[in-house]
Enzyme design. Structure first.
Site: not given
Ligand code: NAD
Length: 258
Positions: A121, A154, A196, A220
Site C-alpha cells: 500500500h 512542489c 483483519s 492477531n
Molecule cells: P486493520 O485495521 O483492518 O486490522 C488491524 C488488526 O490488528 C485488527 O484485527 C486488530 O484486532 C489487530 N490488532 C490491533 N492491535 C494489535 C496488536 N497490538 N497486536 C496484534 N494485533 C492487533 O488493518 P489492516 O488489515 O492492516 O488494513 C488496514 C489498512 O490501513 C492497511 O491497508 C494499511 O495500509 C492501512 N493502515 C496502515 C497503518 C500503518 O502503516 N501502521 C495503520 C493503520 C492503517
C-alpha cells in the site's frame, strides 16, 4: 496470551522452517503508537474514508486529505519499531526470514532493520508531485504538513504533492504485488501478524501461501475474516507473541517507554 501448547507448536514450526515470510498489517504497529484505522477511536471513525481517502476526493480537494494527513504524519513521525518489528528483523538477519510483505505505510519494518520489505500500500514517507512527478523521500514534507503547510506544494512547479500511500480507488503497485505473489509461492511458513484480512486483494495472500504448501500462523488481537486459513491462531498482542515464537531474546519493551 494463547495457551502454551499452541505457542510451543508455533515455536517448533518457526524453528523447522527455512523460508519464512511475514505478512503484516496495522496491528503490528499499534504498540509503536500508531492506531489501526478501523478500531474504536481509529481514523475512520473521525474521517469518513469515502470523503477523505479516495483518489477522487484527493483530486477534488487535496486540502481535505492533508488535514487528515497532518494527524497521520504526527503519529508516524513519532513512532519507533517495537519488539515485534525487531524480532522479524532478527529473524531475517538469522537467515530464516526471506522477507516481509506489509500493508503498512509507516516504514517501521525498514527502521527495525528488515532489508526485503514489499509494501503493498505504498509508504507514507514518500511523496510525489501530481503535476511534474518530482519525488520527495523522507520526513521533510511531513514536517512541513505538521507545521501547517497544507496542502504541501512542489518546490519545482508548485503542484500539489500526494503521499505515495495508496488511496481507495488506486491500483496496487504492480511490482510489489508480483513480488508478494512470488514470495507466497516459495515460502514454507507464513506469519500473518496484526491484520483483519479485510482489505483485498492483499487479504488473499495467506491463502495463496497455504495453497502453495506453506503452514500459516496467525497472530492477531481479535478474530479476523479469514482465521480458517491458519494452522495455528494465536490471539494476543504482536509485541508479546512474535518475540516468543521466533525466539527473539531482545527486550520486550514498548518504544514509548524506552
Ligand atoms: P486493520 O485495521 O483492518 O486490522 C488491524 C488488526 O490488528 C485488527 O484485527 C486488530 O484486532 C489487530 N490488532 C490491533 N492491535 C494489535 C496488536 N497490538 N497486536 C496484534 N494485533 C492487533 O488493518 P489492516 O488489515 O492492516 O488494513 C488496514 C489498512 O490501513 C492497511 O491497508 C494499511 O495500509 C492501512 N493502515 C496502515 C497503518 C500503518 O502503516 N501502521 C495503520 C493503520 C492503517
Amino acid at each position: 496470551m494463547p495457551n502454551s501448547d499452541a505457542l510451543e507448536y508455533a515455536k517448533q514450526l518457526v524453528a523447522q522452517s527455512k523460508k519464512i515470510t511475514a505478512f503484516t498489517g496495522a496491528g503490528i504497529s499499534v504498540d509503536s503508537g500508531i492506531p489501526d484505522f478501523r478500531s474504536e477511536g481509529g481514523l475512520w471513525e473521525r474521517y469518513d474514508p469515502h470523503e477523505y481517502a479516495t483518489i477522487e476526493s484527493f483530486m477534488q480537494n487535496p486540502t481535505k486529505f492533508w488535514t487528515m494527513g497532518r494527524e497521520i504524519a504526527e503519529t508516524i513521525l513519532r513512532a519507533q519499531p517495537n519488539a515485534a518489528h525487531k524480532a522479524l528483523a532478527n529473524l531475517e538477519s538469522d537467515g530464516k526470514l526471506v522477507g516481509v510483505i506489509t500493508q503498512n505505510i509507516d516504514n517501521l519494518h525498514q527502521a527495525a532493520g528488515n532489508k526485503l520489505v514489499v509494501e503493498l500500500h505504498g509508504n507514507y514517507l514518500r511523496a510525489y508531485c501530481i503535476e511534474c512527478n518530482m519525488e520527495y523521500v523522507g520526513d521533510r514534507i511531513h514536517q512541513s504538513v505538521v507545521n501547517g503547510e497544507i496542502p504541501p506544494k512542489c518546490e519545482k512547479c508548485n503542484g500539489v504533492l500526494k503521499s505515495e500511500a495508496i488511496l481507495f480507488g488506486e491500483p496496487l503497485p504492480e511490482v510489489a504485488m508480483t513480488k508478494a505473489i512470488e514470495m507466497c509461492r516459495k515460502t514454507d511458513l507464513m506469519l500473518v501478524i496484526g491484520t483483519s484480512l479485510s482489505v483485498y486483494p492483499a487479504a488473499y495472500l495467506p491463502q495463496l501461501a497455504k495453497n502453495s504448501g506453506a503452514k500459516v500462523i496467525l497472530v492477531n488481537l481479535e478474530g479476523t475474516n479469514r482465521d480458517s486459513v491458519a494452522d495455528i491462531v494465536l490471539r494476543g498482542r504482536a509485541t508479546e507473541i512474535v518475540p516468543i515464537i521466533v525466539d527473539y531474546q531482545g527486550p520486550i519493551v514498548y518504544p514509548n517507554q524506552e
